[in-house]
Scaffold this motif. Structure first.
Motif, mmCIF file in Angstrom:
data_model
loop_
_atom_site.group_PDB
_atom_site.id
_atom_site.type_symbol
_atom_site.label_atom_id
_atom_site.label_comp_id
_atom_site.label_asym_id
_atom_site.label_seq_id
_atom_site.Cartn_x
_atom_site.Cartn_y
_atom_site.Cartn_z
ATOM 1 N N SER A 181 -25.238 15.184 14.506
ATOM 2 C CA SER A 181 -26.199 15.477 13.445
ATOM 3 C C SER A 181 -25.680 15.139 12.053
ATOM 4 C CB SER A 181 -26.614 16.957 13.498
ATOM 5 O OG SER A 181 -25.482 17.800 13.430
ATOM 6 N N TYR A 182 -24.418 14.720 11.937
ATOM 7 C CA TYR A 182 -23.860 14.326 10.646
ATOM 8 C C TYR A 182 -23.659 12.824 10.518
ATOM 9 C CZ TYR A 182 -22.649 19.279 9.938
ATOM 10 O OH TYR A 182 -22.690 20.642 9.780
ATOM 11 N N ARG A 183 -23.997 12.048 11.531
ATOM 12 C CA ARG A 183 -23.668 10.621 11.522
ATOM 13 C C ARG A 183 -24.453 9.819 10.480
ATOM 14 N NH1 ARG A 183 -20.598 8.065 14.941
ATOM 15 N NH2 ARG A 183 -21.815 6.138 14.746
ATOM 16 N N HIS A 184 -25.444 10.409 9.874
ATOM 17 C CA HIS A 184 -26.187 9.716 8.818
ATOM 18 C C HIS A 184 -25.470 9.790 7.473
ATOM 19 C CE1 HIS A 184 -27.147 13.868 8.088
ATOM 20 N NE2 HIS A 184 -27.856 13.576 7.006
ATOM 21 N N SER A 185 -24.288 10.411 7.453
ATOM 22 C CA SER A 185 -23.580 10.617 6.200
ATOM 23 C C SER A 185 -22.130 10.166 6.313
ATOM 24 C CB SER A 185 -23.644 12.094 5.786
ATOM 25 O OG SER A 185 -23.008 12.911 6.763
ATOM 26 N N ALA A 186 -21.512 9.965 5.158
ATOM 27 C CA ALA A 186 -20.116 9.534 5.105
ATOM 28 C C ALA A 186 -19.409 10.282 3.990
ATOM 29 C CB ALA A 186 -20.025 8.028 4.880
ATOM 30 N N GLU A 187 -18.077 10.278 4.049
ATOM 31 C CA GLU A 187 -17.266 10.943 3.035
ATOM 32 C C GLU A 187 -16.338 9.927 2.378
ATOM 33 O OE1 GLU A 187 -14.256 14.772 2.515
ATOM 34 O OE2 GLU A 187 -14.842 14.129 4.519
ATOM 35 N N ILE A 188 -16.279 9.937 1.068
ATOM 36 C CA ILE A 188 -15.296 9.142 0.337
ATOM 37 C C ILE A 188 -13.972 9.897 0.354
ATOM 38 C CG2 ILE A 188 -14.596 8.401 -1.974
ATOM 39 C CD1 ILE A 188 -17.372 7.463 -2.489
ATOM 40 N N GLN A 189 -12.900 9.182 0.645
ATOM 41 C CA GLN A 189 -11.578 9.799 0.750
ATOM 42 C C GLN A 189 -10.535 8.945 0.034
ATOM 43 O OE1 GLN A 189 -10.832 10.097 4.964
ATOM 44 N NE2 GLN A 189 -12.416 11.629 5.293
ATOM 45 N N GLN A 190 -9.433 9.575 -0.325
ATOM 46 C CA GLN A 190 -8.230 8.918 -0.832
ATOM 47 C C GLN A 190 -8.492 7.885 -1.937
ATOM 48 O OE1 GLN A 190 -7.513 9.813 2.638
ATOM 49 N NE2 GLN A 190 -5.600 10.855 2.164
ATOM 50 N N VAL A 191 -9.200 8.299 -2.967
ATOM 51 C CA VAL A 191 -9.383 7.426 -4.126
ATOM 52 C C VAL A 191 -8.127 7.519 -4.983
ATOM 53 C CG1 VAL A 191 -10.791 6.936 -6.152
ATOM 54 C CG2 VAL A 191 -11.875 7.839 -4.070
ATOM 55 N N MET A 192 -7.482 6.393 -5.221
ATOM 56 C CA MET A 192 -6.235 6.426 -6.000
ATOM 57 C C MET A 192 -6.023 5.124 -6.754
ATOM 58 S SD MET A 192 -3.474 6.180 -2.861
ATOM 59 C CE MET A 192 -4.500 6.917 -1.586
ATOM 60 N N THR A 193 -5.338 5.235 -7.882
ATOM 61 C CA THR A 193 -4.951 4.090 -8.699
ATOM 62 C C THR A 193 -3.470 4.202 -9.005
ATOM 63 O OG1 THR A 193 -7.133 3.985 -9.737
ATOM 64 C CG2 THR A 193 -5.339 2.851 -10.868
ATOM 65 N N HIS A 194 -2.739 3.106 -8.880
ATOM 66 C CA HIS A 194 -1.310 3.107 -9.208
ATOM 67 C C HIS A 194 -1.128 3.590 -10.646
ATOM 68 C CE1 HIS A 194 2.793 1.818 -9.869
ATOM 69 N NE2 HIS A 194 2.901 1.533 -8.583
ATOM 70 N N PRO A 195 -0.141 4.470 -10.895
ATOM 71 C CA PRO A 195 0.054 4.986 -12.257
ATOM 72 C C PRO A 195 0.168 3.890 -13.313
ATOM 73 C CG PRO A 195 1.420 6.204 -10.716
ATOM 74 C CD PRO A 195 0.795 5.079 -9.929
ATOM 75 N N ALA A 196 0.749 2.757 -12.958
ATOM 76 C CA ALA A 196 0.925 1.673 -13.930
ATOM 77 C C ALA A 196 -0.375 0.939 -14.226
ATOM 78 C CB ALA A 196 1.978 0.683 -13.422
ATOM 79 N N GLY A 249 -4.905 -0.174 -6.327
ATOM 80 C CA GLY A 249 -5.843 0.910 -6.080
ATOM 81 C C GLY A 249 -6.319 0.902 -4.644
ATOM 82 N N CYS A 250 -6.845 2.037 -4.227
ATOM 83 C CA CYS A 250 -7.271 2.196 -2.835
ATOM 84 C C CYS A 250 -8.340 3.273 -2.773
ATOM 85 C CB CYS A 250 -6.067 2.609 -1.992
ATOM 86 S SG CYS A 250 -6.442 3.155 -0.323
ATOM 87 N N ALA A 251 -9.295 3.102 -1.888
ATOM 88 C CA ALA A 251 -10.288 4.139 -1.590
ATOM 89 C C ALA A 251 -10.932 3.777 -0.265
ATOM 90 C CB ALA A 251 -11.341 4.237 -2.690
ATOM 91 N N LEU A 252 -11.540 4.747 0.385
ATOM 92 C CA LEU A 252 -12.191 4.475 1.660
ATOM 93 C C LEU A 252 -13.349 5.427 1.869
ATOM 94 C CD1 LEU A 252 -11.141 6.591 4.345
ATOM 95 C CD2 LEU A 252 -9.074 5.902 3.129
ATOM 96 N N TRP A 253 -14.248 5.022 2.760
ATOM 97 C CA TRP A 253 -15.270 5.939 3.243
ATOM 98 C C TRP A 253 -15.136 6.039 4.755
ATOM 99 C CZ3 TRP A 253 -18.829 4.489 6.888
ATOM 100 C CH2 TRP A 253 -19.241 3.155 6.957
ATOM 101 N N THR A 272 0.840 -1.204 0.000
ATOM 102 C CA THR A 272 0.000 0.000 0.000
ATOM 103 C C THR A 272 0.870 1.247 0.000
ATOM 104 O OG1 THR A 272 -1.745 -1.187 1.193
ATOM 105 C CG2 THR A 272 -1.851 1.217 1.207
ATOM 106 N N HIS A 273 1.937 1.216 0.782
ATOM 107 C CA HIS A 273 2.855 2.359 0.810
ATOM 108 C C HIS A 273 3.456 2.608 -0.573
ATOM 109 C CE1 HIS A 273 6.076 5.107 1.807
ATOM 110 N NE2 HIS A 273 6.923 4.262 1.250
ATOM 111 N N ARG A 274 3.858 1.552 -1.254
ATOM 112 C CA ARG A 274 4.455 1.722 -2.581
ATOM 113 C C ARG A 274 3.468 2.383 -3.537
ATOM 114 N NH1 ARG A 274 6.947 -3.378 -1.504
ATOM 115 N NH2 ARG A 274 5.392 -4.547 -2.695
ATOM 116 N N MET A 275 2.200 1.997 -3.459
ATOM 117 C CA MET A 275 1.200 2.600 -4.338
ATOM 118 C C MET A 275 0.995 4.071 -4.004
ATOM 119 S SD MET A 275 -2.845 2.083 -4.697
ATOM 120 C CE MET A 275 -2.865 2.717 -3.054
#
Length: 200
Positions: A90-105, A78-82, A21-24
């Motif tokens: 009052s925000y716990r009904h929602s989530a955020e997508i973060q760190q969407v990435m794909t290795h350049p290769a 590749g990597c992504a998370l929510w 994961t670090h290498r990516m």
């Protein structure tokens, strides 16, 4: 094509998967990927990030999705998370997508679409109502992908992202996932708790 990758949802990471994961992350950052680092991070930095994510995963407030090569190498492509927006009740009904990435290769293989689609399904399965994300304004390809998956822009902060001497718009997008029966949606009407009328 994504037929040569596997989608995994880790709750812990062994040494090999951490290193992959670090290498990516390092490779994505080296080519200027907009994933939150101004310079390629060291291993200690990516380990600390992963530890924080996995802490939230184990409490049900996040999920981490990785795509790994199915060729036997196990390389992370590749990597992504929510993450649940849990800091305020009052925000716990929602989530955020973060760190969407794909290795350049591995670009052009549909990995970003696979990851984001999987996150949408996972967040919906967790019973949340709303999914948000932020994207740099110059990343037109990512914006088009998110729009194709149903996201819509709800705000844009001009020059809200600083990369050295350069400034880019901070584009905010959302996707509604459905609500339980009985939910009253007031929008911006001057009703409910905290409401006030505009003064003349």
């Amino acid at each position: 094509m994504t037929d040569r990758v596997e989608l995994v949802w880790p709750t812990t990471l062994d040494e090999a998967l951490r290193a992959r994961t670090h290498r990516m992350v390092h490779a994505v950052t080296e080519i200027g990927g907009a994933i939150g680092y101004l310079a390629p991070p060291g291993r200690a930095e990516t380990d600390a990030w992963l530890d924080g994510v996995l802490t939230d995963v184990r409490t049900g407030d996040a999920a981490l999705a990785l795509t790994t090569s199915a060729d036997g190498s196990g390389e992370v492509l590749g990597c992504a998370l929510w993450r649940r927006r849990a800091a305020v009740a009052s925000y716990r009904h929602s989530a955020e997508i973060q760190q969407v990435m794909t290795h350049p290769a591995a670009r052009g293989r549909g990995i970003g679409r696979l990851l984001v689609s999987a996150l949408i399904d996972d967040v919906r399965g967790a019973g949340l109502e709303l999914l948000i994300l932020g994207v740099r304004g110059n990343n037109h390809g990512a914006i088009a992908l998110y729009e194709d998956l149903g996201f819509r822009e709800w705000g844009r902060l001009p020059s809200g992202i600083a990369v050295g001497d350069e400034r880019f718009d901070d584009v905010k997008m959302y996707l509604e996932l459905g609500r339980p029966d009985g939910i009253a949606v007031h929008g911006s009407a001057a009703v409910g708790a905290g409401a006030s009328a505009r003064r003349a």
